[in-house]
Design an enzyme around this catalytic site. Structure first.
Site, PDB file in Angstrom:
ATOM      1  N   HIS A 166      17.306 -64.278 -16.426  1.00  0.00           N
ATOM      2  CA  HIS A 166      17.732 -65.515 -16.621  1.00  0.00           C
ATOM      3  C   HIS A 166      18.789 -65.842 -17.511  1.00  0.00           C
ATOM      4  O   HIS A 166      20.017 -66.668 -17.199  1.00  0.00           O
ATOM      5  CB  HIS A 166      16.511 -66.467 -17.189  1.00  0.00           C
ATOM      6  CG  HIS A 166      15.290 -66.613 -16.232  1.00  0.00           C
ATOM      7  ND1 HIS A 166      14.806 -67.685 -15.806  1.00  0.00           N
ATOM      8  CD2 HIS A 166      14.356 -65.544 -15.723  1.00  0.00           C
ATOM      9  CE1 HIS A 166      14.010 -67.568 -14.805  1.00  0.00           C
ATOM     10  NE2 HIS A 166      13.477 -66.183 -14.761  1.00  0.00           N
ATOM     11  N   ASP A 184      16.700 -74.059 -18.847  1.00  0.00           N
ATOM     12  CA  ASP A 184      15.986 -72.974 -17.741  1.00  0.00           C
ATOM     13  C   ASP A 184      14.748 -73.713 -17.302  1.00  0.00           C
ATOM     14  O   ASP A 184      14.311 -74.641 -18.215  1.00  0.00           O
ATOM     15  CB  ASP A 184      15.558 -71.758 -18.408  1.00  0.00           C
ATOM     16  CG  ASP A 184      15.129 -70.887 -17.503  1.00  0.00           C
ATOM     17  OD1 ASP A 184      15.803 -70.022 -16.796  1.00  0.00           O
ATOM     18  OD2 ASP A 184      13.836 -70.691 -17.152  1.00  0.00           O
ATOM     19  N   HIS A 196      12.208 -55.796  -3.716  1.00  0.00           N
ATOM     20  CA  HIS A 196      10.925 -56.708  -4.228  1.00  0.00           C
ATOM     21  C   HIS A 196      11.284 -57.750  -3.893  1.00  0.00           C
ATOM     22  O   HIS A 196      10.332 -58.742  -4.042  1.00  0.00           O
ATOM     23  CB  HIS A 196      10.649 -56.397  -5.608  1.00  0.00           C
ATOM     24  CG  HIS A 196      12.048 -56.616  -6.592  1.00  0.00           C
ATOM     25  ND1 HIS A 196      13.210 -56.175  -6.551  1.00  0.00           N
ATOM     26  CD2 HIS A 196      12.043 -57.529  -7.570  1.00  0.00           C
ATOM     27  CE1 HIS A 196      13.839 -56.845  -7.273  1.00  0.00           C
ATOM     28  NE2 HIS A 196      13.293 -57.643  -8.120  1.00  0.00           N
ATOM     29  N   TRP A 234      14.919 -63.082  -6.661  1.00  0.00           N
ATOM     30  CA  TRP A 234      16.198 -63.894  -5.888  1.00  0.00           C
ATOM     31  C   TRP A 234      17.385 -63.423  -6.671  1.00  0.00           C
ATOM     32  O   TRP A 234      18.357 -63.509  -5.490  1.00  0.00           O
ATOM     33  CB  TRP A 234      15.853 -65.401  -6.567  1.00  0.00           C
ATOM     34  CG  TRP A 234      16.809 -66.404  -5.779  1.00  0.00           C
ATOM     35  CD1 TRP A 234      17.847 -67.162  -6.331  1.00  0.00           C
ATOM     36  CD2 TRP A 234      16.874 -66.641  -4.481  1.00  0.00           C
ATOM     37  NE1 TRP A 234      18.385 -67.682  -5.581  1.00  0.00           N
ATOM     38  CE2 TRP A 234      17.974 -67.642  -4.209  1.00  0.00           C
ATOM     39  CE3 TRP A 234      16.012 -66.175  -3.285  1.00  0.00           C
ATOM     40  CZ2 TRP A 234      18.329 -68.029  -3.020  1.00  0.00           C
ATOM     41  CZ3 TRP A 234      16.323 -66.750  -2.020  1.00  0.00           C
ATOM     42  CH2 TRP A 234      17.561 -67.521  -1.828  1.00  0.00           C
ATOM     43  N   ASN A 235      17.509 -63.079  -7.519  1.00  0.00           N
ATOM     44  CA  ASN A 235      19.033 -62.375  -8.077  1.00  0.00           C
ATOM     45  C   ASN A 235      19.411 -61.284  -7.042  1.00  0.00           C
ATOM     46  O   ASN A 235      20.356 -61.245  -6.649  1.00  0.00           O
ATOM     47  CB  ASN A 235      18.765 -62.015  -9.546  1.00  0.00           C
ATOM     48  CG  ASN A 235      19.046 -63.139 -10.293  1.00  0.00           C
ATOM     49  OD1 ASN A 235      19.420 -64.103 -10.141  1.00  0.00           O
ATOM     50  ND2 ASN A 235      18.663 -62.985 -11.485  1.00  0.00           N
ATOM     51  N   SER A 236      18.072 -60.434  -6.955  1.00  0.00           N
ATOM     52  CA  SER A 236      18.435 -59.174  -5.889  1.00  0.00           C
ATOM     53  C   SER A 236      18.870 -59.667  -4.596  1.00  0.00           C
ATOM     54  O   SER A 236      19.678 -59.030  -3.974  1.00  0.00           O
ATOM     55  CB  SER A 236      17.167 -58.448  -5.892  1.00  0.00           C
ATOM     56  OG  SER A 236      17.216 -57.941  -7.212  1.00  0.00           O
ATOM     57  N   GLU A 251      22.307 -60.815  -4.480  1.00  0.00           N
ATOM     58  CA  GLU A 251      23.238 -59.561  -4.524  1.00  0.00           C
ATOM     59  C   GLU A 251      23.355 -58.868  -3.294  1.00  0.00           C
ATOM     60  O   GLU A 251      24.316 -58.521  -2.835  1.00  0.00           O
ATOM     61  CB  GLU A 251      22.840 -58.605  -5.744  1.00  0.00           C
ATOM     62  CG  GLU A 251      22.964 -59.115  -7.072  1.00  0.00           C
ATOM     63  CD  GLU A 251      22.461 -58.362  -8.158  1.00  0.00           C
ATOM     64  OE1 GLU A 251      22.286 -58.751  -9.208  1.00  0.00           O
ATOM     65  OE2 GLU A 251      21.564 -57.376  -7.720  1.00  0.00           O
ATOM     66  N   GLN A 310       8.022 -63.579  -5.394  1.00  0.00           N
ATOM     67  CA  GLN A 310       8.707 -62.689  -4.387  1.00  0.00           C
ATOM     68  C   GLN A 310       8.142 -62.664  -3.135  1.00  0.00           C
ATOM     69  O   GLN A 310       8.968 -62.414  -2.248  1.00  0.00           O
ATOM     70  CB  GLN A 310       8.635 -61.278  -5.088  1.00  0.00           C
ATOM     71  CG  GLN A 310       9.553 -61.014  -6.447  1.00  0.00           C
ATOM     72  CD  GLN A 310       9.244 -59.961  -7.191  1.00  0.00           C
ATOM     73  OE1 GLN A 310       8.401 -59.009  -6.720  1.00  0.00           O
ATOM     74  NE2 GLN A 310       9.896 -59.794  -8.338  1.00  0.00           N
TER      75      GLN A 310
END
Length: 492
Positions: free
Chosen positions: A16, A123, A373, A376-378, A381, A398
């Site tokens: 975050h 956040d 997994h 969201w960031n992954s 990317e 997830q």
């Protein structure tokens, strides 16, 4: 005339924090008059890598001097522990305990300053700060680090609770499906986020959704071209007050892994190995900073890789001891958990590592698929680098992300979308995913001419055009957000 300054308050978690800092960079790049203070709330328990990351930014010669950091002292752990707070309420209580510290830091900074506090960007997990913003007479905004679809789901579940008295936690262990205006497909209860299926945690999510409605606008780390349907759903929403939504992503930290745990030596070894592999030939297995598996499950993964015949790079982490809430660590010896002879048999085509420099790996031309997994960031990317996904979610939202990526968007194949492993929520060890299931997913993932691979290539190109630096839809959206913030700026 005083200059506008925004105060960012990220949740105390590296993912975050990093995303918030990248968003702050984009804002000051787009408006020369704007400056930002990022207030750092240290994680419970304190993790030195947060301070290390902030220090690396402060010492960077290329980092904007219009972004500054204030690290708050940590409240006494024994005081929080003495209150015997239930885990679902601990995080909001932890943020609440920081309000006096945030207030003091803000008042000190803006006292006799040529800056005017324009608003708070909080956040999604820092909603108690909304009350402080109201007390100080400034608006609140949100930086939402998950998808538009998950934001829409939170609002939808709140509406179901308030208007139909429907409790989504009653769907736990159900085979039913939930119609959801943000998706074409109904959502199977089995892929709802774990927190939604537990009554105490659902209450927390519902309360966050209510508080988000009080804000003036929500930036989301996503982009219009990938989430047009949930965006349209939110814009059509006739129930309650939904603030303006600004998809401003993908917001990614693409410049390095200096905040990560690896030494430069380990990084070099990993990248040199990839340099020796053919293009698009390697399947990359990595499950985030908190992802790990039991020894029995590790054995099945190894068998699947052995049988698939595909080249692989596997980030294998050691689970935390039972009853301990902490992140996984690296094994001192992989042979203690892998099948006998596995490392020797696969030495020509595979490499097992601990920590992985994920961004650098996904960017490498040797990578042809990502067993993920579905954080969201992954996911963003993987989309950015055009690497198709095999979905194997573990915790948080997830499972929901996996369903969206596999069924709604067609950017991933499924290994096990309803898999759950989260000791923090007291979930029992899930059933073993068999080597055959994993192998099937890997083979489908690495198919050169698959529809998933073709769709991922198209959406990857769209993500780059949409990005703020690409001058696309997210650029326009961030411009609109800045106009909203400056339009709501207090006059004094």
């Amino acid at each position: 005339m005083k200059k506008p300054e925004i105060v960012f308050i990220p949740a105390p978690a590296m993912g975050h924090l990093i995303a918030a800092v990248e968003a702050a960079k984009l804002l000051v790049d787009l408006d020369d008059h704007l400056s930002i203070t990022v207030i750092i709330i240290k994680p419970p328990p304190y993790e030195s890598k947060v301070s290390d990351y902030v220090q690396s930014l402060r010492s960077s010669t290329s980092f904007s001097d219009r972004i500054r950091f204030i690290e708050l002292p940590q409240p006494r752990q024994d005081e929080l522990a003495a209150k015997n707070i239930p885990l679902p309420k601990f995080f909001s209580t932890y943020i609440e305990s920081h309000k006096p510290l945030v207030k003091e830091a803000v008042l000190t900074k803006f006292d006799d300053s040529d800056l005017v506090l324009t608003g708070f960007v909080i956040d999604m997990f820092c909603t108690p700060i909304i009350d402080l913003a109201t007390e100080l007479g400034v608006p609140s905004y949100v930086f939402f680090t998950s998808s538009v679809a998950f934001l829409a789901l939170m609002f939808h579940l709140q509406t179901l609770r308030d208007e139909q008295n429907m409790d989504a936690s009653e769907l736990n262990d159900s085979d039913s499906e939930l119609p959801f205006p943000g998706f074409v497909n109904a959502i199977p209860a089995k892929v709802l986020p774990t927190v939604v299926l537990h009554k105490e945690w659902l209450a927390v999510i519902i309360e966050i959704a209510r508080r988000l409605r009080e804000t003036k606008g929500i930036m989301v780390n996503s982009f219009t071209e990938i989430e047009s349907y949930p965006l349209e759903s939110l814009s059509r929403s006739q129930v309650g007050n939904v603030p303006p939504i600004f998809p401003v992503g993908p917001i990614l930290n693409l410049k390095g892994d200096g905040h990560d745990e690896s030494s430069s030596g380990e990084f070099d070894v990993i990248m040199q190995w990839l340099d020796n592999q053919p293009p698009s030939s390697v399947v990359f297995l990595c499950f985030g900073s908190k992802g790990s598996f039991s020894e029995d499950q590790v054995q099945e993964i190894a068998c699947a890789l052995d049988q698939s015949g595909h080249r692989f790079l596997w980030s294998l982490r050691k689970p935390q001891p039972k009853g301990v809430i902490s992140s996984p660590t690296d094994y001192s010896n992989f042979e203690e958990v892998l099948p006998q002879g596995f490392l020797d048999r696969t030495a020509e085509i595979g490499k097992v590592i601990g920590w992985a420099p994920q961004v650098s790996v996904l960017a490498h031309p040797a990578i042809g698929g990502f067993v993920s997994h579905c954080g969201w960031n992954s996911t963003l990317e993987s989309i950015w680098f055009g690497v198709p996904i095999a979905a194997w979610p573990l915790y948080a939202e997830q499972q929901f992300n996996a369903f969206q990526t596999v069924r709604e968007l067609g950017l991933a194949v499924e290994i096990k979308m309803d898999y759950r492993r989260d000791s923090r929520l007291g979930i029992k060890e899930p059933p073993i995913v068999t080597a055959e299931e994993i192998k099937r997913g890997i083979v489908g993932l690495m198919e050169p001419q698959s529809d998933v691979r073709k769709k991922m290539k198209v959406i990857s190109e769209k993500s780059r055009k949409a990005s703020v630096k690409g001058g696309g839809s997210s650029y326009s959206s961030l411009r609109d957000f800045i106009s909203l913030v400056l339009g709501n700026m207090p006059m004094n």
